[in-house]
Structure formats: C-alpha cells, structure tokens
Design a protein around this motif. Structure first.
Motif, short mmCIF file in Angstrom:
data_model
loop_
_atom_site.label_atom_id
_atom_site.label_comp_id
_atom_site.label_asym_id
_atom_site.label_seq_id
_atom_site.Cartn_x
_atom_site.Cartn_y
_atom_site.Cartn_z
N GLY A 71 0.84 -1.21 0.00
CA GLY A 71 0.00 0.00 0.00
C GLY A 71 0.86 1.25 0.00
O GLY A 71 1.99 1.23 0.49
N ILE A 72 0.33 2.32 -0.58
CA ILE A 72 1.07 3.59 -0.66
C ILE A 72 0.68 4.43 0.56
O ILE A 72 -0.50 4.70 0.75
N PRO A 73 1.63 4.84 1.37
CA PRO A 73 1.28 5.70 2.52
C PRO A 73 0.70 7.04 2.05
O PRO A 73 1.07 7.55 0.99
N ASP A 74 -0.20 7.59 2.87
CA ASP A 74 -0.87 8.84 2.49
C ASP A 74 0.11 9.96 2.19
O ASP A 74 -0.10 10.75 1.26
N TRP A 75 1.19 10.06 2.96
CA TRP A 75 2.11 11.19 2.78
C TRP A 75 2.79 11.14 1.41
O TRP A 75 3.26 12.16 0.91
N LEU A 76 2.84 9.93 0.78
CA LEU A 76 3.51 9.77 -0.52
C LEU A 76 2.58 10.09 -1.69
O LEU A 76 3.05 10.32 -2.81
N ARG A 77 1.28 10.10 -1.44
CA ARG A 77 0.33 10.24 -2.56
C ARG A 77 0.53 11.54 -3.35
O ARG A 77 0.46 11.51 -4.59
N PRO A 78 0.80 12.67 -2.70
CA PRO A 78 1.02 13.89 -3.49
C PRO A 78 2.23 13.77 -4.43
O PRO A 78 2.23 14.37 -5.51
N LEU A 79 3.23 13.00 -4.06
CA LEU A 79 4.37 12.81 -4.97
C LEU A 79 3.97 11.95 -6.17
O LEU A 79 4.40 12.21 -7.29
N PHE A 80 3.15 10.92 -5.93
CA PHE A 80 2.64 10.12 -7.06
C PHE A 80 1.81 11.01 -7.99
O PHE A 80 1.89 10.89 -9.22
N ALA A 81 1.02 11.91 -7.39
CA ALA A 81 0.17 12.80 -8.20
C ALA A 81 1.04 13.72 -9.05
O ALA A 81 0.74 13.97 -10.23
N LYS A 82 2.13 14.22 -8.48
CA LYS A 82 3.02 15.11 -9.23
C LYS A 82 3.73 14.34 -10.35
O LYS A 82 3.89 14.86 -11.46
N ALA A 83 4.13 13.10 -10.06
CA ALA A 83 4.79 12.28 -11.09
C ALA A 83 3.83 12.08 -12.27
O ALA A 83 4.25 12.13 -13.44
N TYR A 84 2.55 11.89 -11.96
CA TYR A 84 1.54 11.73 -13.02
C TYR A 84 1.36 13.04 -13.79
O TYR A 84 1.31 13.05 -15.04
N GLU A 85 1.33 14.15 -13.06
CA GLU A 85 1.15 15.47 -13.70
C GLU A 85 2.28 15.74 -14.69
O GLU A 85 2.06 16.26 -15.79
N ILE A 86 3.49 15.36 -14.31
CA ILE A 86 4.67 15.62 -15.15
C ILE A 86 4.67 14.74 -16.40
O ILE A 86 5.01 15.20 -17.49
N SER A 87 4.28 13.47 -16.24
CA SER A 87 4.51 12.50 -17.30
C SER A 87 3.25 12.02 -18.01
O SER A 87 3.36 11.39 -19.08
N GLY A 88 2.08 12.24 -17.43
CA GLY A 88 0.86 11.69 -18.00
C GLY A 88 0.79 10.18 -17.88
O GLY A 88 0.00 9.51 -18.56
N GLN A 89 1.59 9.63 -17.00
CA GLN A 89 1.68 8.17 -16.82
C GLN A 89 1.35 7.87 -15.36
O GLN A 89 1.82 8.58 -14.47
N THR A 90 0.56 6.83 -15.13
CA THR A 90 0.29 6.44 -13.74
C THR A 90 1.39 5.50 -13.26
O THR A 90 1.98 4.77 -14.06
N PHE A 91 1.67 5.54 -11.98
CA PHE A 91 2.70 4.69 -11.39
C PHE A 91 2.11 3.96 -10.19
O PHE A 91 1.29 4.53 -9.46
N ASN A 92 2.54 2.69 -10.00
CA ASN A 92 2.04 1.93 -8.83
C ASN A 92 3.14 1.56 -7.85
O ASN A 92 2.86 0.91 -6.84
N THR A 93 4.37 1.96 -8.14
CA THR A 93 5.46 1.68 -7.19
C THR A 93 6.46 2.84 -7.20
O THR A 93 6.53 3.61 -8.17
N VAL A 94 7.23 2.92 -6.12
CA VAL A 94 8.35 3.86 -6.09
C VAL A 94 9.52 3.19 -5.38
O VAL A 94 9.34 2.55 -4.34
N LEU A 95 10.68 3.28 -5.98
CA LEU A 95 11.91 2.80 -5.35
C LEU A 95 12.70 4.03 -4.92
O LEU A 95 12.94 4.93 -5.73
N CYS A 96 13.05 4.05 -3.64
CA CYS A 96 13.72 5.23 -3.07
C CYS A 96 15.17 4.88 -2.78
O CYS A 96 15.46 3.78 -2.30
N ASN A 97 16.06 5.83 -3.06
CA ASN A 97 17.50 5.64 -2.81
C ASN A 97 18.00 6.76 -1.92
O ASN A 97 17.65 7.92 -2.14
N LEU A 98 18.83 6.40 -0.95
CA LEU A 98 19.49 7.41 -0.11
C LEU A 98 21.00 7.25 -0.28
O LEU A 98 21.57 6.21 0.05
N TYR A 99 21.63 8.30 -0.84
CA TYR A 99 23.08 8.35 -1.00
C TYR A 99 23.59 9.20 0.15
O TYR A 99 23.34 10.42 0.19
N ARG A 100 24.25 8.55 1.14
CA ARG A 100 24.57 9.25 2.39
C ARG A 100 25.60 10.35 2.19
O ARG A 100 25.64 11.32 2.91
#
Ligand SMILES: O=C(O)CCC(=O)C(=O)O
Ligand SMILES: [Fe+2]
Length: 189
Positions: A71-100
């Motif tokens: 499940g997608i946490p609520d706090w992440l939904r606005p980022l999914f919405a922005k990714a859709y706004e930019i690309s016109g493509q829906t996404f169902n996953t996100v892989l996050c990377n932290l480069y320390r």
C-alpha cells in the motif's frame, strides 16, 4: 559525448521551491533499509540505502531482490500525483534511494526488468545534494552524457531510455551531503 544528433532521452525539470518536498521531509518519512548485494560470490553492503513502496499486491524484482507492495502511505500520494502530472503516466510503485554522501553510488544499468513492460517510462524526483547523473548508449563505454541533478528537480526518463541507454550515479568524493531519489515505476501485473 554521443554524436550531436542524438537527443537526450529525458526531460529535466526544476520546480519552484514552494513545490518541493525537502530532503529532510523525505529522509524522515521513508523507512530506509540497508541491503546486501552478492558481488563476485560475496555478500557486500549496498552502496546506498533503499526503500520500496507499492500498491497492495504488486511485486517488483530489482537488482536480485523481490519487493512486495503493502500500500502507498498517504504522505507519498502527493508525490505520485506530481509524477503523473509531469509524465501523463500512472505509477504503482516507487523505489527510493538514499546516498549518504558522495561515496554512495549506483552503477551502470537500465531499468529493464520484464515486469515493467518493454519500454517503461520512469520518473525520478531528487532532493538534497547536487549529483551527476550519467548516461551512455548500450555498448558504448567511453562516451557519455552528464546531467547535473539539483535539489527539488524531476527527471522524466523517456521510454527509449531503458531500451537503448544505460544510466549511473557515480561516486563524487567531494560531495559530503546526502541526496535522496524517488523513482516512480509502473509494474505490470
Ligand atoms: O538516484 C539516481 O539518480 C538514480 C536512481 C536509479 O537509477 C534507479 O533507482 O534505478
Ligand atoms: Fe535506474
């Protein structure tokens, strides 16, 4: 550089500071994991931290690991919405990377897992330190494109990018500050 007639296979978008998700916010909310990779038969710590979020029931295999959507946490939904706004493509996953810091990196690869379909569009959001993102055509080892990626920017990777190009985030030892990237992907069930 690859010859001049080859257009860069992505669109780089810098957003207004009022439209950004800060490094601190993302760093705090994301449930970072340290993973091990098998390299030359030995288990070594991955040169970055990672996290995966996906819709319930979506399974994504990446870099020898299987990730399951819970499940997608609520706090992440606005980022999914922005990714859709930019690309016109829906996404169902996100892989996050932290480069320390600049010692953390990601090697050359294409995101061409069969579960993403034959020519997937991927959108990435970055926050924190500026890092160089490198591209090269598959089979080409000496010539590359370099895109400097700033805090609060998006990179829309066109569909052909995973088919004919590879990308990497190389070490940059003078970089002392951390960076996060969120890569939005559509896994086909
Ligand atoms: O963090 C980056 O700039 C690259 C991330 C990437 O290529 C990936 O997650 O597949
Ligand atoms: Fe990638």
């Amino acid at each position: 550089m690859p010859s001049n007639h080859i257009a860069a296979p992505y669109r780089y978008i810098v957003t207004a500071s009022s439209e950004r998700w800060s490094f601190a916010y993302l760093h705090k909310h994301i449930d970072w994991q340290e993973e091990e990779l098998i390299m030359f038969g030995k288990a070594v710590k991955s040169p970055r931290l990672v996290a995966f979020y996906g819709e319930q029931g979506v399974c994504y295999s990446y870099s020898g690991q299987a990730y399951y959507g819970r499940g997608i946490p609520d706090w992440l939904r606005p980022l999914f919405a922005k990714a859709y706004e930019i690309s016109g493509q829906t996404f169902n996953t996100v892989l996050c990377n932290l480069y320390r810091n600049g010692k953390d990196y990601m090697g050359w690869h294409s995101d061409d897992e069969p579960s993403l379909g034959p020519a997937p569009k991927i959108v990435m959001y970055s926050a924190g330190a500026t890092r160089d993102f490198c591209l090269r055509l598959k089979g080409e080892t000496s010539q590359r494109l370099i895109q400097s990626i700033d805090d609060g920017s998006w990179l829309e990777m066109q569909a052909e990018m995973q088919v004919v190009w590879q990308h990497a985030l190389p070490k940059r030892l003078r970089v002392t500050q951390p960076r996060v990237s969120l890569t939005f992907r559509q896994v086909i069930r």
